[in-house]
Write a protein that holds these residues in place. Structure first.
Motif, PDB file in Angstrom:
ATOM      1  N   GLU A 346       0.841  -1.205   0.000  1.00 41.64           N
ATOM      2  CA  GLU A 346       0.000   0.000   0.000  1.00 41.64           C
ATOM      3  C   GLU A 346       0.881   1.262   0.000  1.00 41.64           C
ATOM      4  N   LEU A 347       1.890   1.257   0.879  1.00 41.93           N
ATOM      5  CA  LEU A 347       2.751   2.449   1.006  1.00 41.93           C
ATOM      6  C   LEU A 347       3.522   2.738  -0.283  1.00 41.93           C
ATOM      7  N   THR A 348       4.126   1.677  -0.859  1.00 42.31           N
ATOM      8  CA  THR A 348       4.934   1.925  -2.070  1.00 42.31           C
ATOM      9  C   THR A 348       4.041   2.408  -3.204  1.00 42.31           C
ATOM     10  N   SER A 349       2.813   1.873  -3.240  1.00 46.79           N
ATOM     11  CA  SER A 349       1.898   2.316  -4.294  1.00 46.79           C
ATOM     12  C   SER A 349       1.583   3.809  -4.140  1.00 46.79           C
ATOM     13  N   THR A 350       1.314   4.252  -2.886  1.00 46.28           N
ATOM     14  CA  THR A 350       1.038   5.670  -2.651  1.00 46.28           C
ATOM     15  C   THR A 350       2.261   6.528  -2.968  1.00 46.28           C
ATOM     16  N   LEU A 351       3.435   6.028  -2.553  1.00 47.08           N
ATOM     17  CA  LEU A 351       4.671   6.788  -2.804  1.00 47.08           C
ATOM     18  C   LEU A 351       4.876   7.002  -4.310  1.00 47.08           C
ATOM     19  N   ARG A 352       4.645   5.943  -5.093  1.00 42.03           N
ATOM     20  CA  ARG A 352       4.845   6.064  -6.553  1.00 42.03           C
ATOM     21  C   ARG A 352       3.872   7.065  -7.153  1.00 42.03           C
ATOM     22  N   SER A 353       2.638   7.062  -6.618  1.00 41.31           N
ATOM     23  CA  SER A 353       1.665   8.040  -7.145  1.00 41.31           C
ATOM     24  C   SER A 353       2.163   9.458  -6.884  1.00 41.31           C
ATOM     25  N   ALA A 354       2.963   9.621  -5.816  1.00 39.07           N
ATOM     26  CA  ALA A 354       3.490  10.964  -5.501  1.00 39.07           C
ATOM     27  C   ALA A 354       4.813  11.210  -6.249  1.00 39.07           C
ATOM     28  N   GLY A 355       5.159  10.322  -7.181  1.00 39.27           N
ATOM     29  CA  GLY A 355       6.350  10.559  -8.008  1.00 39.27           C
ATOM     30  C   GLY A 355       7.643  10.061  -7.392  1.00 39.27           C
ATOM     31  N   ILE A 356       7.512   9.219  -6.353  1.00 38.26           N
ATOM     32  CA  ILE A 356       8.726   8.734  -5.666  1.00 38.26           C
ATOM     33  C   ILE A 356       9.071   7.327  -6.162  1.00 38.26           C
ATOM     34  N   PHE A 357      10.360   7.068  -6.328  1.00 36.96           N
ATOM     35  CA  PHE A 357      10.847   5.757  -6.784  1.00 36.96           C
ATOM     36  C   PHE A 357      10.929   4.874  -5.545  1.00 36.96           C
ATOM     37  N   ALA A 358       9.927   3.992  -5.379  1.00 35.70           N
ATOM     38  CA  ALA A 358       9.833   3.188  -4.165  1.00 35.70           C
ATOM     39  C   ALA A 358       9.748   1.706  -4.499  1.00 35.70           C
ATOM     40  N   LEU A 359      10.427   0.892  -3.692  1.00 36.55           N
ATOM     41  CA  LEU A 359      10.388  -0.555  -3.910  1.00 36.55           C
ATOM     42  C   LEU A 359      10.122  -1.261  -2.594  1.00 36.55           C
ATOM     43  N   THR A 360       9.579  -2.474  -2.710  1.00 36.88           N
ATOM     44  CA  THR A 360       9.446  -3.330  -1.531  1.00 36.88           C
ATOM     45  C   THR A 360       9.774  -4.757  -1.933  1.00 36.88           C
ATOM     46  N   ASP A 361       9.534  -5.708  -1.023  1.00 35.15           N
ATOM     47  CA  ASP A 361       9.972  -7.085  -1.276  1.00 35.15           C
ATOM     48  C   ASP A 361       8.899  -7.881  -2.024  1.00 35.15           C
ATOM     49  N   VAL A 362       9.195  -8.252  -3.260  1.00 33.38           N
ATOM     50  CA  VAL A 362       8.251  -9.109  -3.991  1.00 33.38           C
ATOM     51  C   VAL A 362       8.849 -10.495  -4.224  1.00 33.38           C
ATOM     52  N   VAL A 363       9.901 -10.801  -3.465  1.00 32.81           N
ATOM     53  CA  VAL A 363      10.570 -12.094  -3.638  1.00 32.81           C
ATOM     54  C   VAL A 363      10.304 -13.013  -2.446  1.00 32.81           C
ATOM     55  N   GLY A 364      10.065 -12.419  -1.256  1.00 38.23           N
ATOM     56  CA  GLY A 364       9.887 -13.210  -0.039  1.00 38.23           C
ATOM     57  C   GLY A 364      11.205 -13.470   0.663  1.00 38.23           C
ATOM     58  N   ARG A 365      12.046 -12.441   0.744  1.00 34.50           N
ATOM     59  CA  ARG A 365      13.370 -12.600   1.343  1.00 34.50           C
ATOM     60  C   ARG A 365      13.347 -12.318   2.844  1.00 34.50           C
ATOM     61  N   SER A 366      14.397 -12.810   3.541  1.00 31.98           N
ATOM     62  CA  SER A 366      14.588 -12.480   4.951  1.00 31.98           C
ATOM     63  C   SER A 366      14.948 -10.999   5.043  1.00 31.98           C
ATOM     64  N   LEU A 367      14.824 -10.420   6.246  1.00 33.58           N
ATOM     65  CA  LEU A 367      15.139  -8.998   6.407  1.00 33.58           C
ATOM     66  C   LEU A 367      16.578  -8.721   6.014  1.00 33.58           C
ATOM     67  N   LYS A 368      17.485  -9.648   6.422  1.00 34.06           N
ATOM     68  CA  LYS A 368      18.904  -9.438   6.126  1.00 34.06           C
ATOM     69  C   LYS A 368      19.134  -9.397   4.602  1.00 34.06           C
ATOM     70  N   ALA A 369      18.492 -10.348   3.911  1.00 39.42           N
ATOM     71  CA  ALA A 369      18.662 -10.403   2.449  1.00 39.42           C
ATOM     72  C   ALA A 369      18.058  -9.163   1.797  1.00 39.42           C
ATOM     73  N   GLN A 370      16.950  -8.669   2.381  1.00 41.48           N
ATOM     74  CA  GLN A 370      16.329  -7.449   1.825  1.00 41.48           C
ATOM     75  C   GLN A 370      17.260  -6.249   1.969  1.00 41.48           C
ATOM     76  N   MET A 371      17.923  -6.163   3.114  1.00 35.45           N
ATOM     77  CA  MET A 371      18.806  -5.018   3.341  1.00 35.45           C
ATOM     78  C   MET A 371      20.016  -5.079   2.394  1.00 35.45           C
ATOM     79  N   LYS A 372      20.463  -6.283   2.130  1.00 36.12           N
ATOM     80  CA  LYS A 372      21.564  -6.475   1.177  1.00 36.12           C
ATOM     81  C   LYS A 372      21.133  -5.968  -0.205  1.00 36.12           C
ATOM     82  N   TYR A 373      19.884  -6.343  -0.542  1.00 38.85           N
ATOM     83  CA  TYR A 373      19.348  -5.939  -1.852  1.00 38.85           C
ATOM     84  C   TYR A 373      19.237  -4.410  -1.937  1.00 38.85           C
TER      85      TYR A 373
END
Ligand code: ATP
Ligand code: MG
Length: 447
Positions: A346-373
């Motif tokens: 929900e948040l990333t979708s709203t951020l993009r509507s406001a023109g912000i380049f936002a990403l979240t996890d669509v792979v199902g990674r651990s927090l550590k792996a997400q931070m690496k990414y």
């Protein structure tokens, strides 16, 4: 298998990490041309073969050796465009653009196809930026078109390009020149390559553009076209030089330039670099007063140029000119668990509507792996979302460059995050001045 995993010889892939540089160059070229009144036109990748035979010329290397020609399923002879002018003139005639405001000014960026020997700066598929101006015979038009190419090089900060200028006259003065050239080459016919022997009768000037070393050497002693110009062509050439000087554009007259296409008359020019090896011509062009009529249109003076964007970018690279970097991810939202992922979507979708380049996890990674990414993609901010944050309806946002964290409410997250980016940008600007610089600025302001 190599056929499946290797692109055809002479072609290039432009990978995502480089594509923005090309986009920047392409947009800039069209934008600058726009300031000179050139409007973009897009023409087909393939045309009837006859168009290039007539438009580029039967005696040119392009038509004789380099075209990608095939018969289509309807038994038509089709050719992948080797250059942009013929198609632009065809479109100009087909759509009656000669009825529009004069001069009509067109520009384009297109891929061209030539069966050539691939080497640095020479590909079989390459991109050209080009402009064409129809309806002015004045030398001021020549100078303006040249000044556009010059303005482009200046804008990009390119140095050390030499503008070489020549006039190859009109059919009237060229008749005498052809005679003189023919006499010269006939005396040395045994030294000419097979193609040039054929050219001797049809179009001896083409020999001056031959790449064969023996022919090239022979050309050094050939008569100069500039000694054969008629009064009108000579006046026109002087006019072009006068206007170029008025604009402070430096050039050298090189009576050896004839250009590779048959349709040129009077002014021809090249911008040449010695930074990128043997294929140093970044831009070539000239006047082609006979072409529109040759292709069945009204008698219309015209001129233009073609600039290889590949060679242009090679020159920039060789001179250390940096192009803007691709946009990087503004914020990576790292969810922990299913509830958090829903909120993150929900948040990333709203951020993009406001023109912000936002990403979240669509792979199902651990927090550590997400931070690496997030680190790998160079995310400027990160925000970890867990059940706790959802209950609090707030989360910490971390500025990855400074390490600072700021708590933002999830309610108006897009607005609050935008404010945070702006605040951080302002304070990083402020802190980039030393105390000494600040006191200097202060005294200037007080003065
Ligand atoms: P060259 O003498 O280098 O073969 P040309 O006279 O054939 O050039 P034009 O037909 O006038 O070139 O094309 C204009 C511009 O397009 C050239 O100055 C060059 O920058 C670029 N260009 C031409 N052919 C190629 C190619 N095979 N690969 C890359 N760029 C090219
Ligand atoms: Mg060529």
């Amino acid at each position: 298998m190599a056929l499946l995993t290797k692109a055809p010889k002479g072609t290039q892939d432009i990978l995502p990490e480089n594509v923005h540089e090309h986009q920047f160059v392409e947009n800039t070229l069209l934008e600058i041309a726009g300031k000179y009144g050139f409007r973009e036109i897009r023409t087909p990748v393939f045309e009837h073969t006859e168009l290039f035979q007539r438009g580029v010329g039967e005696t040119t290397d392009v038509v004789q050796k380099e075209m990608y020609t095939f018969t289509d399923k309807g038994d038509r002879s089709i050719t992948l465009r080797p250059e942009g002018t013929a198609g632009a003139v065809r479109a100009f005639l087909e759509h009656g653009l000669f009825n529009d405001a004069v001069p009509a000014k067109l520009c384009y960026i297109l891929n061209c196809y030539r069966y050539e020997k691939p080497q640095a700066g020479r590909w079989r598929e390459f991109q050209q930026f080009g402009v064409e101006m129809f309806g002015s015979a004045s030398p001021a038009a020549d100078a303006e078109v040249i000044s556009l190419a010059n303005g482009i090089f200046e804008f990009f900060g390119i140095e050390n390009l030499e503008l070489q200028l020549n006039s190859i006259g009109c059919p009237a003065c060229r008749a005498n020149y052809h005679k003189a050239l023919k006499e010269y080459f006939e005396k040395n016919a045994e030294k000419l390559c097979g193609t040039c022997l054929e050219r001797l009768d049809k179009n001896p000037m083409r020999i001056l553009d031959c790449k064969n070393p023996a022919c090239k050497q022979l050309c050094e002693g050939a008569p100069f076209i500039t000694d054969y110009l008629c009064d009108e062509c000579s006046e026109h050439f002087k006019g072009v030089q006068k206007y170029l000087m008025a604009m402070g554009i430096k050039f050298t007259v090189n009576p050896r330039i004839v250009r590779g296409l048959d349709y040129y008359t009077r002014t021809v020019f090249e911008f040449v670099s010695n930074n990128i090896g043997a294929q140093g011509t970044v831009c070539g062009g000239g006047r082609y007063d006979g072409l529109v009529k040759e292709l069945g249109g009204p008698d219309t003076p015209a001129l233009g140029f073609g600039m290889g964007t590949g060679r242009l970018m090679m020159v920039m690279k060789s001179q250390g000119i940096e192009l803007p970097k691709a946009e990087e991810c503004d914020i990576y939202v790292a969810p922990m668990g299913e509830n958090a992922l829903q909120k993150a979507m929900e948040l990333t979708s709203t951020l993009r509507s406001a023109g912000i380049f936002a990403l979240t996890d669509v792979v199902g990674r651990s927090l550590k792996a997400q931070m690496k990414y997030a680190d790998k993609i160079g995310a400027k901010y990160t925000c970890v979302l867990g059940d706790d944050e959802i209950v609090r309806n707030a989360a910490n946002v971390k500025n990855m460059a400074s390490g600072d964290t700021t708590e933002l409410g999830l309610e108006d997250f897009d607005m609050d995050f935008t404010r945070l980016i702006l605040d951080d940008a302002a304070s990083s600007l402020g802190s980039s001045f030393s105390d000494e610089e600040l006191s200097k600025l202060d005294s200037l302001l007080n003065f």
